[in-house]
Design an enzyme around this catalytic site. Structure first.
Site, PDB file in Angstrom:
ATOM      1  N   TYR A   1       0.970  -1.088   0.054  1.00 33.42           N
ATOM      2  CA  TYR A   1       0.071  -0.143  -0.088  1.00 33.42           C
ATOM      3  C   TYR A   1       0.948   1.278  -0.186  1.00 33.42           C
ATOM      4  O   TYR A   1       1.782   1.443   0.930  1.00 33.42           O
ATOM      5  CB  TYR A   1      -1.001  -0.010   1.214  1.00 33.42           C
ATOM      6  CG  TYR A   1      -1.614   1.412   1.671  1.00 33.42           C
ATOM      7  CD1 TYR A   1      -2.679   1.604   0.633  1.00 33.42           C
ATOM      8  CD2 TYR A   1      -1.258   2.259   2.268  1.00 33.42           C
ATOM      9  CE1 TYR A   1      -3.387   2.885   0.718  1.00 33.42           C
ATOM     10  CE2 TYR A   1      -1.874   3.485   2.382  1.00 33.42           C
ATOM     11  CZ  TYR A   1      -3.033   3.632   1.804  1.00 33.42           C
ATOM     12  OH  TYR A   1      -3.733   4.883   1.923  1.00 33.42           O
TER      13      TYR A   1
ATOM     14  N   HIS B   1      -3.250  16.838  -1.486  1.00 36.24           N
ATOM     15  CA  HIS B   1      -3.831  17.140  -0.150  1.00 36.24           C
ATOM     16  C   HIS B   1      -3.552  18.324   0.555  1.00 36.24           C
ATOM     17  O   HIS B   1      -3.709  18.622   1.646  1.00 36.24           O
ATOM     18  CB  HIS B   1      -3.468  15.934   0.658  1.00 36.24           C
ATOM     19  CG  HIS B   1      -4.255  14.591   0.304  1.00 36.24           C
ATOM     20  ND1 HIS B   1      -4.099  13.994  -0.816  1.00 36.24           N
ATOM     21  CD2 HIS B   1      -5.200  13.963   1.252  1.00 36.24           C
ATOM     22  CE1 HIS B   1      -4.957  12.924  -0.801  1.00 36.24           C
ATOM     23  NE2 HIS B   1      -5.427  12.962   0.281  1.00 36.24           N
TER      24      HIS B   1
ATOM     25  N   ASN C   1       0.855  10.616   6.526  1.00 32.22           N
ATOM     26  CA  ASN C   1       0.506   9.539   7.619  1.00 32.22           C
ATOM     27  C   ASN C   1       0.901   9.897   8.938  1.00 32.22           C
ATOM     28  O   ASN C   1       2.070   9.307   9.116  1.00 32.22           O
ATOM     29  CB  ASN C   1       0.620   8.259   7.009  1.00 32.22           C
ATOM     30  CG  ASN C   1      -0.750   7.344   6.563  1.00 32.22           C
ATOM     31  OD1 ASN C   1      -1.563   7.914   6.773  1.00 32.22           O
ATOM     32  ND2 ASN C   1      -0.154   6.310   5.918  1.00 32.22           N
TER      33      ASN C   1
ATOM     34  N   ARG D   1     -10.347  27.996  49.985  1.00 29.71           N
ATOM     35  CA  ARG D   1     -10.272  26.804  50.967  1.00 29.71           C
ATOM     36  C   ARG D   1      -9.932  25.565  50.363  1.00 29.71           C
ATOM     37  O   ARG D   1      -9.510  24.595  50.853  1.00 29.71           O
ATOM     38  CB  ARG D   1     -10.743  26.931  52.161  1.00 29.71           C
ATOM     39  CG  ARG D   1     -12.424  26.511  52.167  1.00 29.71           C
ATOM     40  CD  ARG D   1     -12.939  26.417  53.435  1.00 29.71           C
ATOM     41  NE  ARG D   1     -14.276  26.546  53.414  1.00 29.71           N
ATOM     42  CZ  ARG D   1     -15.244  25.890  53.674  1.00 29.71           C
ATOM     43  NH1 ARG D   1     -15.025  24.570  53.862  1.00 29.71           N
ATOM     44  NH2 ARG D   1     -16.530  26.088  53.600  1.00 29.71           N
TER      45      ARG D   1
END
Length: 521
Positions: free
Chosen positions: A51, A81, A193, A293
């Protein structure tokens, strides 16, 4: 010069590189591992379907890519992209992103070429930082869009920040005699990635969050001095009755900060004496309001959350958030989803929530100081002037209230905001970058609040003239604040001074003395 080989063990490393501009250098063992990983992948992938090397990406992974087009495939991925929108993230956050991406490559499980590593080191050391945009990441398959802009700069087609200006990467590379990255095998996919954007922003968020917590612990301790509180609120005995380490640590910090104070009272010296038995109505409070407090109980979980988030961020920075994973040791390539950003997304949501709670505590403590009917020792809004004619800090409360309200509004978790996309390939996503960016906004807002907070405390100290009775450590903070904004009586527009004070309080080294105090506990 700091050595780097893929194991950032402390958040201080980010502080050294990002804030002190320390130079980094690769270790010989890191270089060796990178070269071995690339050589293995180059040989292993020659006759296999892997891939992102000889397939398309995402939903188009079913399409095989010819060998002659495989390098072009990587360039196409980067260019297609680089679609980021919105504002550019700051140079500091972008530099942190670059450092995180370099560190994940140094795990030697991405199969990248050593030329990419050398170029990234040079950019960090020369402060040439890729321009990255806020909008685009959904935090699964990594921060694809933000990292595409990183990759675009590395190949000489994007933009970088250089000497305070946004410039074309190609021009800066030529000026600095740097060679743009020539893609080998899968550098395009390797760069895109990963979770390095959300992780880089998260690391900076943490650095700032710790500073904010420092200032609120200091402020809370000083308010205890201002109201001459009893010491049992932060006593070891009371807080040890609960088993939370964060509460113990916060109470211990306050004890150390007021150990030399002449203003803190002991309950046994006041209310446990015989003469107290004859009083029907006490003028002084038997117990202070919760915002004073209950500070150890409120800040304790915040401190513990910061420590938990720090562990997550460092783990992620030292992880391989790529896909697939290259393992030269087992001589195999593993496909999966290490790019998914759920760890960081959830951690940033937790950080965002506790920083909002921190701002809420400051708001309530300020309201106590501003409301004379509550504190019974200060004029309304700590007004040093003529009541009715002058207004003191009255106008400064409005921005605090509105800013804290904004923090509350944007603190809903992004971790549960998954929206499927990418043809339903990315059917559940982390939204980690959005979470990190919104956390950044909450932290920036909280620094606006802390400026008003510290100025108001200084005004209270000045009005009561208690400087010589304060613990010297806290008096040094008073002097720091007054050095930026002197005590004032007459009204004037203080917005510029508040900005100056915000810059001082958020800057490096302003809380270093407190860090030293904290180490003693």
């Amino acid at each position: 010069m700091l050595s780097i080989e893929g194991n950032i063990s402390k958040l201080d490393f980010f502080e050294d590189v990002l804030l002190r501009n320390e130079q980094i250098i690769l270790t010989p063992s890191a270089e060796k591992k990178i070269k071995e990983s690339y050589t293995f992948l180059h040989e292993f992938s020659s006759d296999k379907i892997i891939y992102g090397i000889n397939t398309g990406f995402g939903p188009m992974a079913q399409y095989k890519v010819n060998e002659s087009d495989q390098i072009q495939l990587q360039y196409n991925l980067i260019r297609s992209h680089a679609t980021g929108g919105g504002k550019k993230i700051s140079q500091l956050h972008a530099k942190s992103l670059l450092l995180c991406r370099l560190n994940t490559f140094l795990q030697a499980k991405s199969g990248v070429h050593i030329e990419l590593i050398h170029l990234m080191v040079e950019l960090l050391n020369r402060n040439i930082i890729p321009v990255i945009y806020e909008h685009g990441g959904v935090g699964a398959s990594g921060d694809l869009v933000q990292l595409a802009h990183l990759a675009l700069a590395l190949i000489g087609e994007g933009e970088v920040e250089y000497n305070g200006e946004v410039c074309d990467a190609k021009e800066v590379f030529e000026k600095e005699q740097l060679k743009p990255l020539q893609i080998h095998l899968r550098e395009g996919l390797a760069l895109l990635n990963g979770t390095s954007c959300m992780t880089g922003i998260g690391a900076v968020n943490l650095l700032q969050a710790y500073k904010l917590l420092d200032w609120v612990v200091i402020g809370s301790a000083t308010i205890n001095e201002v109201v001459s509180s009893f010491d049992d609120y932060f006593s070891e005995e009371l807080n040890a009755a609960k088993t939370h380490q964060g509460q113990h640590d916060i109470a211990g910090m306050i004890r150390t900060l007021v150990e030399d104070s002449q203003l803190i009272r002991k309950r046994e010296n006041v209310l446990y004496q015989d003469e107290a038995q004859s009083i029907a109505v006490f003028q002084d409070k038997v117990q202070e309001y919760y915002s004073i407090r209950c500070v150890p109980q409120i800040l304790g979980p915040i401190l513990e959350t910061l420590r938990e988030v720090e562990k997550v961020v460092l783990n992620e920075a030292n992880s391989v958030s790529d896909n697939p994973i290259i393992c030269s040791k087992t001589e195999n390539v593993y496909h999966g989803g290490n790019f998914h950003g759920d760890y960081v997304s959830l951690a940033m949501d937790k950080l965002k929530i506790v920083m909002t709670k921190l701002s809420m505590l400051m708001d309530r403590q300020l309201n106590y100081l501003f409301n004379h009917k509550l504190n019974n020792i200060l004029p309304p809004f700590i007004n040093h002037g003529t009541l009715g004619l002058n207004f003191g800090m009255q106008g400064a409360q409005f921005p605090v209230t509105s800013t804290v309200a904004e923090n509350q509004s944007i603190s809903f978790p992004n971790y549960v905001h998954s929206i499927p996309n990418n043809n339903d390939n990315q059917d559940i996503v982390s939204m980690g970058t959005n979470s990190a960016l919104l956390t950044k906004k909450v932290i920036e807002n909280s620094f606006e609040v802390v400026a008003t907070y510290q100025l108001s405390i200084a005004q209270a100290v000045s009005y009561l003239k208690i400087q010589d009775k304060m613990d010297p450590k806290l008096n040094s903070v008073y002097e720091l604040v007054c050095g930026v904004v002197p005590p004032f009586k007459e009204d004037y527009p203080i917005f510029k001074d508040l900005r100056k004070l915000k810059e001082v309080l958020s800057a490096e080294n302003t809380a270093q003395f407190f860090k030293q105090v904290a180490k003693e506990i």
